[in-house]
Write a protein that holds these residues in place. Sequence first.
Motif, mmCIF file in Angstrom:
data_model
loop_
_atom_site.group_PDB
_atom_site.id
_atom_site.type_symbol
_atom_site.label_atom_id
_atom_site.label_comp_id
_atom_site.label_asym_id
_atom_site.label_seq_id
_atom_site.Cartn_x
_atom_site.Cartn_y
_atom_site.Cartn_z
ATOM 1 N N HIS A 124 -7.800 28.194 55.596
ATOM 2 C CA HIS A 124 -9.308 27.672 56.108
ATOM 3 C C HIS A 124 -10.189 28.940 56.459
ATOM 4 O O HIS A 124 -11.355 28.918 56.071
ATOM 5 C CB HIS A 124 -9.253 26.530 57.249
ATOM 6 N N ALA A 125 -9.603 30.014 57.190
ATOM 7 C CA ALA A 125 -10.361 31.091 57.760
ATOM 8 C C ALA A 125 -10.816 31.913 56.361
ATOM 9 O O ALA A 125 -12.087 32.396 56.398
ATOM 10 C CB ALA A 125 -9.778 31.883 58.618
ATOM 11 N N ASP A 126 -9.866 32.053 55.582
ATOM 12 C CA ASP A 126 -10.087 32.893 54.226
ATOM 13 C C ASP A 126 -9.273 32.250 53.079
ATOM 14 O O ASP A 126 -8.084 32.677 53.274
ATOM 15 C CB ASP A 126 -9.653 34.451 54.620
ATOM 16 N N ALA A 127 -9.822 31.652 52.260
ATOM 17 C CA ALA A 127 -9.342 31.216 51.230
ATOM 18 C C ALA A 127 -8.772 32.183 50.022
ATOM 19 O O ALA A 127 -7.883 31.771 49.240
ATOM 20 C CB ALA A 127 -10.033 29.993 50.396
ATOM 21 N N ASP A 128 -9.293 33.432 50.398
ATOM 22 C CA ASP A 128 -8.909 34.673 49.474
ATOM 23 C C ASP A 128 -7.466 35.272 49.677
ATOM 24 O O ASP A 128 -6.901 36.314 48.995
ATOM 25 C CB ASP A 128 -9.991 35.598 49.305
ATOM 26 N N ILE A 129 -6.927 34.880 50.961
ATOM 27 C CA ILE A 129 -5.504 35.750 51.367
ATOM 28 C C ILE A 129 -4.517 35.335 50.142
ATOM 29 O O ILE A 129 -4.542 34.284 49.439
ATOM 30 C CB ILE A 129 -5.202 35.151 52.528
ATOM 31 N N LEU A 176 3.672 28.812 44.655
ATOM 32 C CA LEU A 176 4.382 29.978 45.216
ATOM 33 C C LEU A 176 5.490 30.554 44.384
ATOM 34 O O LEU A 176 6.376 30.135 43.514
ATOM 35 C CB LEU A 176 4.964 29.416 46.630
ATOM 36 N N PRO A 177 5.458 31.978 44.444
ATOM 37 C CA PRO A 177 4.573 32.893 45.000
ATOM 38 C C PRO A 177 3.322 33.342 44.325
ATOM 39 O O PRO A 177 2.438 34.420 44.799
ATOM 40 C CB PRO A 177 5.425 34.015 45.156
ATOM 41 N N GLU A 178 3.030 32.697 43.199
ATOM 42 C CA GLU A 178 1.876 33.222 42.257
ATOM 43 C C GLU A 178 0.667 33.198 43.240
ATOM 44 O O GLU A 178 -0.074 34.106 42.959
ATOM 45 C CB GLU A 178 1.838 32.335 40.903
ATOM 46 N N ASP A 179 0.320 32.021 43.713
ATOM 47 C CA ASP A 179 -0.947 32.004 44.429
ATOM 48 C C ASP A 179 -0.897 32.471 45.878
ATOM 49 O O ASP A 179 -2.032 33.002 46.534
ATOM 50 C CB ASP A 179 -1.432 30.596 44.465
ATOM 51 N N LEU A 180 0.386 32.344 46.613
ATOM 52 C CA LEU A 180 0.550 32.859 47.884
ATOM 53 C C LEU A 180 1.954 33.244 48.133
ATOM 54 O O LEU A 180 3.077 32.577 47.805
ATOM 55 C CB LEU A 180 0.234 31.642 48.833
ATOM 56 N N GLU A 209 15.133 40.962 49.835
ATOM 57 C CA GLU A 209 14.178 40.882 48.762
ATOM 58 C C GLU A 209 14.670 39.541 47.955
ATOM 59 O O GLU A 209 15.905 39.617 47.484
ATOM 60 C CB GLU A 209 14.140 41.977 47.868
ATOM 61 N N ARG A 210 13.930 38.516 48.015
ATOM 62 C CA ARG A 210 14.149 37.203 47.167
ATOM 63 C C ARG A 210 13.127 36.797 46.243
ATOM 64 O O ARG A 210 12.570 37.821 45.829
ATOM 65 C CB ARG A 210 14.640 35.951 48.057
ATOM 66 N N ASP A 211 12.679 35.539 46.324
ATOM 67 C CA ASP A 211 11.628 35.302 45.151
ATOM 68 C C ASP A 211 10.377 34.748 45.877
ATOM 69 O O ASP A 211 9.509 34.377 44.881
ATOM 70 C CB ASP A 211 12.312 34.103 44.653
ATOM 71 N N SER A 212 9.936 35.109 47.060
ATOM 72 C CA SER A 212 8.881 34.364 47.684
ATOM 73 C C SER A 212 7.554 35.554 47.770
ATOM 74 O O SER A 212 6.394 35.051 48.306
ATOM 75 C CB SER A 212 8.895 34.000 49.148
ATOM 76 N N VAL A 213 7.924 36.651 47.154
ATOM 77 C CA VAL A 213 6.780 37.651 46.988
ATOM 78 C C VAL A 213 6.427 37.982 45.602
ATOM 79 O O VAL A 213 7.248 38.242 44.977
ATOM 80 C CB VAL A 213 7.323 38.897 47.789
ATOM 81 N N HIS A 214 5.092 37.917 45.213
ATOM 82 C CA HIS A 214 4.809 38.152 44.063
ATOM 83 C C HIS A 214 3.926 39.396 43.859
ATOM 84 O O HIS A 214 3.254 39.761 44.864
ATOM 85 C CB HIS A 214 3.815 36.956 43.468
ATOM 86 N N SER A 215 4.118 40.258 42.942
ATOM 87 C CA SER A 215 3.495 41.576 42.634
ATOM 88 C C SER A 215 2.007 41.081 42.121
ATOM 89 O O SER A 215 1.980 40.441 40.972
ATOM 90 C CB SER A 215 4.429 42.376 41.969
ATOM 91 N N ILE A 216 0.902 41.914 42.488
ATOM 92 C CA ILE A 216 -0.481 41.641 42.072
ATOM 93 C C ILE A 216 -1.021 43.140 41.602
ATOM 94 O O ILE A 216 -0.381 44.075 42.010
ATOM 95 C CB ILE A 216 -1.087 40.878 43.039
#
Length: 332
Positions: free
Chosen positions: A233-238, A263-267, A325-332
């Motif tokens: 709500h405070a920052d939708a871009d996180i 998840l994890p693509e958007d967050l 390291e598992r699957d909940s982090v996406h590289s951007i």
Amino acid sequence: MATIYEVSKLAGVSLATVSRVINNNTPVREATRVKVLEAMDKLGYHPNSIAQSLASSRSNSIGIVVSELNGPFFGTLLSDIEAAFRRAGKHVIIAAGHSDERLEKESIAFLKSRNCDALILHVEAVSDDYLRQLNEGGTPFVILNRFVESMSDRCVTLNNQHGGYLATQHLLRNGHRKIGYISGPMWKNDAEQRYLGHLRALAEYGIESKSSLFYEGDFHELGGVKGVAALLHADADITAIVCANDEMAAGAVTTAREQGLRLPEDLSIVGFDNVNFSHYMYPKLTTIDYPIGGMGVMAARWVLKHIYQQKLDNIQTVFEPRVIERDSVHSI
């Protein structure tokens, strides 16, 4: 009722040898130990714990105070401590302090009144001064997940600040720059230290911390639910959130998905503890390993060495965290 004399005769050993096997306080040859145990089993002999206590001035029991009795974190801790003592022929008595000063003191007083030979304390609300006074009271104890400088030799701790640093550094290395943080209650030392590690990682990358990207949680699933809602709500871009424990991460994952995020693509989400459910989540949770079971065993080893004079070396007091390291982090 069978007696120790009958056990001695059937096993073909001295009374002293039978006593050593029963009390498990002096090395005995394995073949001899087996003979004594078989004789005890055949005769249905059970040692009188009260008589043992009077004879040895030991109760062969250890008191444990933890913050909670539920949840995978404390379940692992208590299970591994109990198993370590059971192998040594000792028993545990458990009390919960619920992170409340009065209840922690009551739990400690109760365990002392049960004549425990030693205490293992995972306490958060009592002061360092109280622990120093307790140290002068005669009942030896080990402290878990807390450092008191004057008692550093009996504090089994995790480098929490480094763990918080590793969690955020992992996200930064994967390209994330807008990172939310859900902490535990900030009056707790481990929660504060993990957040300080988060801030240190941000500073290394030249990123200014913002209050809008911080939410103080409660180390429970609801804290993650409320935290992720507040941060989005405070920052939708996180693009990522660090949760100060896996239980809050579970709440964050569920809420983020309910809000339509992939998840994890958007967050991306990182937890802390590496409890047993973290690799069953979807996506499987990237987290910081907190070897709480190993730390509990080390506290038990301290007691066995210093109170029961068992010959144990390599008593480790400081543990280092690491990224799982598992699957909940996406590289951007």
